[in-house]
Design a protein around this motif. Structure first.
Motif, PDB file in Angstrom:
ATOM      1  N   ILE A  35       6.636 -25.409  20.173  1.00 27.12           N
ATOM      2  CA  ILE A  35       6.411 -23.995  20.486  1.00 27.12           C
ATOM      3  C   ILE A  35       7.128 -23.141  19.442  1.00 27.12           C
ATOM      4  O   ILE A  35       8.304 -23.368  19.141  1.00 27.12           O
ATOM      5  CB  ILE A  35       6.914 -23.654  21.903  1.00 27.12           C
ATOM      6  CG1 ILE A  35       6.056 -24.383  22.951  1.00 27.12           C
ATOM      7  CG2 ILE A  35       6.855 -22.163  22.169  1.00 27.12           C
ATOM      8  CD1 ILE A  35       6.475 -25.756  23.298  1.00 27.12           C
ATOM      9  N   TYR A  36       6.410 -22.163  18.911  1.00 25.30           N
ATOM     10  CA  TYR A  36       6.940 -21.288  17.863  1.00 25.30           C
ATOM     11  C   TYR A  36       6.963 -19.841  18.335  1.00 25.30           C
ATOM     12  O   TYR A  36       6.020 -19.360  18.972  1.00 25.30           O
ATOM     13  CB  TYR A  36       6.088 -21.379  16.593  1.00 25.30           C
ATOM     14  CG  TYR A  36       6.201 -22.710  15.891  1.00 25.30           C
ATOM     15  CD1 TYR A  36       7.023 -22.866  14.779  1.00 25.30           C
ATOM     16  CD2 TYR A  36       5.477 -23.820  16.349  1.00 25.30           C
ATOM     17  CE1 TYR A  36       7.129 -24.089  14.133  1.00 25.30           C
ATOM     18  CE2 TYR A  36       5.579 -25.043  15.709  1.00 25.30           C
ATOM     19  CZ  TYR A  36       6.401 -25.180  14.610  1.00 25.30           C
ATOM     20  OH  TYR A  36       6.512 -26.402  13.986  1.00 25.30           O
ATOM     21  N   GLN A  37       8.060 -19.169  18.018  1.00 24.79           N
ATOM     22  CA  GLN A  37       8.167 -17.727  18.219  1.00 24.79           C
ATOM     23  C   GLN A  37       8.137 -17.099  16.840  1.00 24.79           C
ATOM     24  O   GLN A  37       9.063 -17.261  16.048  1.00 24.79           O
ATOM     25  CB  GLN A  37       9.464 -17.381  18.931  1.00 24.79           C
ATOM     26  CG  GLN A  37       9.696 -15.892  19.120  1.00 24.79           C
ATOM     27  CD  GLN A  37      11.086 -15.627  19.642  1.00 24.79           C
ATOM     28  OE1 GLN A  37      11.570 -16.304  20.553  1.00 24.79           O
ATOM     29  NE2 GLN A  37      11.756 -14.648  19.065  1.00 24.79           N
ATOM     30  N   GLY A  38       7.045 -16.408  16.527  1.00 24.73           N
ATOM     31  CA  GLY A  38       6.854 -15.984  15.150  1.00 24.73           C
ATOM     32  C   GLY A  38       6.718 -17.224  14.281  1.00 24.73           C
ATOM     33  O   GLY A  38       5.926 -18.113  14.554  1.00 24.73           O
ATOM     34  N   GLY A  39       7.538 -17.342  13.246  1.00 24.09           N
ATOM     35  CA  GLY A  39       7.506 -18.522  12.393  1.00 24.09           C
ATOM     36  C   GLY A  39       8.586 -19.534  12.684  1.00 24.09           C
ATOM     37  O   GLY A  39       8.747 -20.502  11.938  1.00 24.09           O
ATOM     38  N   SER A  40       9.345 -19.336  13.774  1.00 24.48           N
ATOM     39  CA  SER A  40      10.475 -20.219  14.080  1.00 24.48           C
ATOM     40  C   SER A  40      10.178 -21.107  15.278  1.00 24.48           C
ATOM     41  O   SER A  40       9.725 -20.622  16.323  1.00 24.48           O
ATOM     42  CB  SER A  40      11.734 -19.395  14.358  1.00 24.48           C
ATOM     43  OG  SER A  40      12.079 -18.597  13.256  1.00 24.48           O
ATOM     44  N   LYS A  41      10.447 -22.389  15.130  1.00 22.60           N
ATOM     45  CA  LYS A  41      10.296 -23.317  16.246  1.00 22.60           C
ATOM     46  C   LYS A  41      11.409 -23.063  17.254  1.00 22.60           C
ATOM     47  O   LYS A  41      12.579 -22.978  16.881  1.00 22.60           O
ATOM     48  CB  LYS A  41      10.358 -24.757  15.743  1.00 22.60           C
ATOM     49  CG  LYS A  41      10.297 -25.796  16.854  1.00 22.60           C
ATOM     50  CD  LYS A  41      10.381 -27.191  16.277  1.00 22.60           C
ATOM     51  CE  LYS A  41      10.538 -28.242  17.356  1.00 22.60           C
ATOM     52  NZ  LYS A  41      10.632 -29.603  16.817  1.00 22.60           N
ATOM     53  N   ILE A  42      11.059 -22.936  18.532  1.00 24.20           N
ATOM     54  CA  ILE A  42      12.059 -22.642  19.552  1.00 24.20           C
ATOM     55  C   ILE A  42      12.126 -23.678  20.664  1.00 24.20           C
ATOM     56  O   ILE A  42      13.069 -23.695  21.446  1.00 24.20           O
ATOM     57  CB  ILE A  42      11.810 -21.260  20.184  1.00 24.20           C
ATOM     58  CG1 ILE A  42      10.423 -21.209  20.847  1.00 24.20           C
ATOM     59  CG2 ILE A  42      11.969 -20.150  19.152  1.00 24.20           C
ATOM     60  CD1 ILE A  42      10.210 -19.989  21.714  1.00 24.20           C
ATOM     61  N   HIS A  43      11.133 -24.577  20.740  1.00 23.67           N
ATOM     62  CA  HIS A  43      11.137 -25.518  21.860  1.00 23.67           C
ATOM     63  C   HIS A  43      10.173 -26.653  21.564  1.00 23.67           C
ATOM     64  O   HIS A  43       9.299 -26.547  20.695  1.00 23.67           O
ATOM     65  CB  HIS A  43      10.727 -24.791  23.144  1.00 23.67           C
ATOM     66  CG  HIS A  43      11.054 -25.532  24.408  1.00 23.67           C
ATOM     67  ND1 HIS A  43      12.093 -26.433  24.507  1.00 23.67           N
ATOM     68  CD2 HIS A  43      10.468 -25.506  25.639  1.00 23.67           C
ATOM     69  CE1 HIS A  43      12.132 -26.915  25.732  1.00 23.67           C
ATOM     70  NE2 HIS A  43      11.160 -26.374  26.432  1.00 23.67           N
ATOM     71  N   SER A  44      10.323 -27.758  22.295  1.00 20.66           N
ATOM     72  CA  SER A  44       9.445 -28.910  22.182  1.00 20.66           C
ATOM     73  C   SER A  44       9.294 -29.534  23.555  1.00 20.66           C
ATOM     74  O   SER A  44      10.273 -29.672  24.300  1.00 20.66           O
ATOM     75  CB  SER A  44      10.043 -29.926  21.197  1.00 20.66           C
ATOM     76  OG  SER A  44       9.228 -31.066  21.086  1.00 20.66           O
ATOM     77  N   VAL A  45       8.058 -29.900  23.920  1.00 25.13           N
ATOM     78  CA  VAL A  45       7.805 -30.559  25.205  1.00 25.13           C
ATOM     79  C   VAL A  45       6.974 -31.810  24.964  1.00 25.13           C
ATOM     80  O   VAL A  45       6.379 -31.987  23.901  1.00 25.13           O
ATOM     81  CB  VAL A  45       7.086 -29.620  26.200  1.00 25.13           C
ATOM     82  CG1 VAL A  45       7.924 -28.387  26.473  1.00 25.13           C
ATOM     83  CG2 VAL A  45       5.703 -29.220  25.686  1.00 25.13           C
ATOM     84  N   GLY A  46       6.922 -32.679  25.954  1.00 23.69           N
ATOM     85  CA  GLY A  46       6.202 -33.935  25.830  1.00 23.69           C
ATOM     86  C   GLY A  46       4.698 -33.747  25.696  1.00 23.69           C
ATOM     87  O   GLY A  46       4.135 -32.719  26.087  1.00 23.69           O
ATOM     88  N   GLY A  47       4.042 -34.766  25.164  1.00 23.61           N
ATOM     89  CA  GLY A  47       2.615 -34.685  24.904  1.00 23.61           C
ATOM     90  C   GLY A  47       1.750 -34.602  26.136  1.00 23.61           C
ATOM     91  O   GLY A  47       0.564 -34.245  26.039  1.00 23.61           O
ATOM     92  N   SER A  48       2.280 -34.916  27.297  1.00 29.71           N
ATOM     93  CA  SER A  48       1.503 -34.818  28.529  1.00 29.71           C
ATOM     94  C   SER A  48       1.638 -33.454  29.192  1.00 29.71           C
ATOM     95  O   SER A  48       0.988 -33.178  30.197  1.00 29.71           O
ATOM     96  CB  SER A  48       1.957 -35.896  29.517  1.00 29.71           C
ATOM     97  OG  SER A  48       3.322 -35.719  29.876  1.00 29.71           O
ATOM     98  N   GLN A  49       2.475 -32.585  28.638  1.00 27.52           N
ATOM     99  CA  GLN A  49       2.743 -31.280  29.234  1.00 27.52           C
ATOM    100  C   GLN A  49       1.953 -30.207  28.499  1.00 27.52           C
ATOM    101  O   GLN A  49       1.929 -30.177  27.269  1.00 27.52           O
ATOM    102  CB  GLN A  49       4.244 -30.977  29.142  1.00 27.52           C
ATOM    103  CG  GLN A  49       4.707 -29.793  29.957  1.00 27.52           C
ATOM    104  CD  GLN A  49       6.223 -29.722  30.048  1.00 27.52           C
ATOM    105  OE1 GLN A  49       6.892 -30.754  30.153  1.00 27.52           O
ATOM    106  NE2 GLN A  49       6.777 -28.529  30.008  1.00 27.52           N
ATOM    107  N   THR A  50       1.319 -29.312  29.227  1.00 26.74           N
ATOM    108  CA  THR A  50       0.513 -28.252  28.609  1.00 26.74           C
ATOM    109  C   THR A  50       0.961 -26.867  29.074  1.00 26.74           C
ATOM    110  O   THR A  50       0.162 -25.924  29.078  1.00 26.74           O
ATOM    111  CB  THR A  50      -0.972 -28.454  28.915  1.00 26.74           C
ATOM    112  OG1 THR A  50      -1.160 -28.517  30.342  1.00 26.74           O
ATOM    113  CG2 THR A  50      -1.504 -29.716  28.267  1.00 26.74           C
ATOM    114  N   ALA A  51       2.210 -26.739  29.445  1.00 29.26           N
ATOM    115  CA  ALA A  51       2.773 -25.438  29.813  1.00 29.26           C
ATOM    116  C   ALA A  51       4.284 -25.534  29.723  1.00 29.26           C
ATOM    117  O   ALA A  51       4.857 -26.621  29.851  1.00 29.26           O
ATOM    118  CB  ALA A  51       2.347 -25.027  31.223  1.00 29.26           C
TER     119      ALA A  51
END
Length: 329
Positions: free
Chosen positions: A171-187
Motif C-alpha cells: 500500500i502506497y501513500q503518494g509515492g511512499s510505501k506505508i503498509h504490506s498485507v498478505g496475498g489473500s487479503q484485499t482490504a
C-alpha cells in the motif's frame, strides 16, 4: 540538614581554579549537564509480513524516550540486519531464503547511545520460490477508500492474478510505501492519518519472485475534521453481562470486531479504568461476532465498568468501545 564544608583552600585560589576549568573543559563550576543514561522504551506494536520468498516487511510503533529516539535496530534472530532513522517505523528486510521461518525484534536507540530492551518477538515464514518467474502480477482492480473518522481510512481492492500466486499487496501513500498485507487479503485499515487532510493511495501486487504489478488506479479521500473519537476503529455492538458459576462471578463480553481488512486477534480489556489483561484469540480469530468471559471474584453486589479496544493490523491500538457497567448478582 545540609552542612557547609570547611574550606581549607583560599577563596581566590578556588575562583581561579574554576575559571581555568571553564576555559579548558567548558564545564560549569559545580557540574555540567547530567549524562543521559536512560534508554528508550522498547518499541511496541511489532508486525511482520512476508513480502516475497526473499523479503519481509517489518513495522512497529514509534518508541518514547526522555530526550529523543534517533534510530531503530532491526534484528533477525540475534543478528542486527538493519538500522533505521528515528523518524521512520518500518523497513523491508531482504536477502531471506524461501520457505524459511525467521524471528524478528526491534530496539530503539537515543542520541547518547542508550538502547532499549527488545520489542516482542515475531516469526514469519517466507513462501516457496517460483523458478524462473519473471511474470508480474496483474494490476489490482477497483481500489476504493473511505475515511474512518479523522485519523484512519479503510481501503479495499479487487484481487490481482499471477501465473504463480500473489504473495503480498503493498500500500502506497503518494509515492511512499506505508503498509504490506498478505496475498489473500484485499482490504486494510490505514491509521496514523491527520484530521481534515486529503490523501492519495494506490496498491501494488507482489509475487514470491519479487515481481511487482503496475499500481492500481489511485483513490483520493479526505479525513474528517476535528478531534479523533476513535469510533472508526473501535468494536461495535459491545455488551457486558455477568453470570455466577460454582460460587464465583464472571463478566461476559460480546462485540462485533471493527473492519480492518483482516481478522483482529488481540484486544485489550480495561476494567474499572485500568488495563486488566490482553485477550489473544488462538487459531482463527472471529470476524462477525466475538465473545469472551473472565473471572471477576466471589463477592455479590460489586459494580464494575468495562470496555475493550482492538490491536489493528499495523500494530497500533484502535479506539475503545463504549464503557459498560455491570453488577455481580
Amino acid at each position: 540538614m545540609r552542612r557547609t564544608p570547611h574550606l581549607s583552600t583560599p577563596l581566590t585560589l578556588l575562583t581561579a581554579t574554576a575559571a581555568t576549568a571553564l576555559a579548558l573543559g567548558g564545564c560549569a563550576w559545580g557540574g555540567g549537564d547530567a549524562e543521559d543514561t536512560s534508554p528508550p522504551a522498547a518499541p511496541r506494536g511489532l508486525t511482520v509480513q512476508a513480502g516475497s520468498a526473499t523479503t519481509a516487511h517489518v513495522m512497529w510503533n514509534q518508541a518514547t524516550d526522555n530526550t529523543e529516539v534517533t534510530g531503530y535496530e532491526v534484528y533477525r534472530g540475534g543478528k542486527k540486519v538493519k538500522e533505521v532513522p528515528g523518524r521512520e517505523s518500518m523497513v523491508d528486510v531482504v536477502g531471506l531464503r524461501p520457505s524459511t521461518t525467521y524471528t524478528f525484534t526491534v530496539r530503539a536507540r537515543d542520541a547518547a547511545g542508550n538502547v532499549s530492551e527488545d520489542s516482542r518477538k515475531l516469526t514469519v515464514t517466507t513462501p516457496a520460490a517460483a523458478a524462473a518467474d519473471r511474470e508480474p502480477p496483474s494490476r489490482p482492480g477497483r481500489l476504493t477508500g473511505e475515511a474512518e473518522g479523522s485519523r484512519a481510512a479503510m481501503l479495499s481492492w479487487e484481487k490481482a492474478s499471477d501465473d504463480k500466486a500473489v504473495a503480498s499487496y503493498e500500500i502506497y501513500q503518494g509515492g511512499s510505501k506505508i503498509h504490506s498485507v498478505g496475498g489473500s487479503q484485499t482490504a486494510t485499515l490505514v491509521t496514523g492519518l491527520r484530521p481534515g487532510t486529503r490523501y492519495t493511495f494506490t496498491v501494488k501486487a507482489r509475487d514470491a519472485a519479487d515481481n511487482f504489478s503496475p499500481a492500481s488506479r489511485a483513490v483520493r479521500l479526505t479525513t474528517a475534521q476535528g478531534k479523533e473519537s476513535g469510533r472508526g476503529t473501535a468494536p461495535t455492538g459491545f455488551r457486558a453481562d455477568t453470570h455466577r458459576a460454582d460460587g464465583a462471578h464472571y463478566i461476559d463480553l460480546t462485540w462485533t470486531p471493527p473492519r480492518t481488512g483482516g481478522a483482529v486477534a488481540e484486544y485489550q480489556i480495561e476494567l474499572d479504568g485500568r488495563t486488566a489483561t490482553s485477550l489473544v484469540f488462538g487459531g482463527t480469530a472471529p470476524r462477525d461476532k466475538a465473545e469472551h468471559s473472565f473471572y471477576i471474584g466471589k463477592k455479590a453486589g460489586e459494580r464494575h465498568t468495562v470496555r475493550i479496544r482492538p490491536k489493528l493490523g499495523d500494530g497500533t491500538w484502535g479506539g475503545y468501545s463504549p464503557e459498560r457497567t455491570v453488577t455481580t448478582p
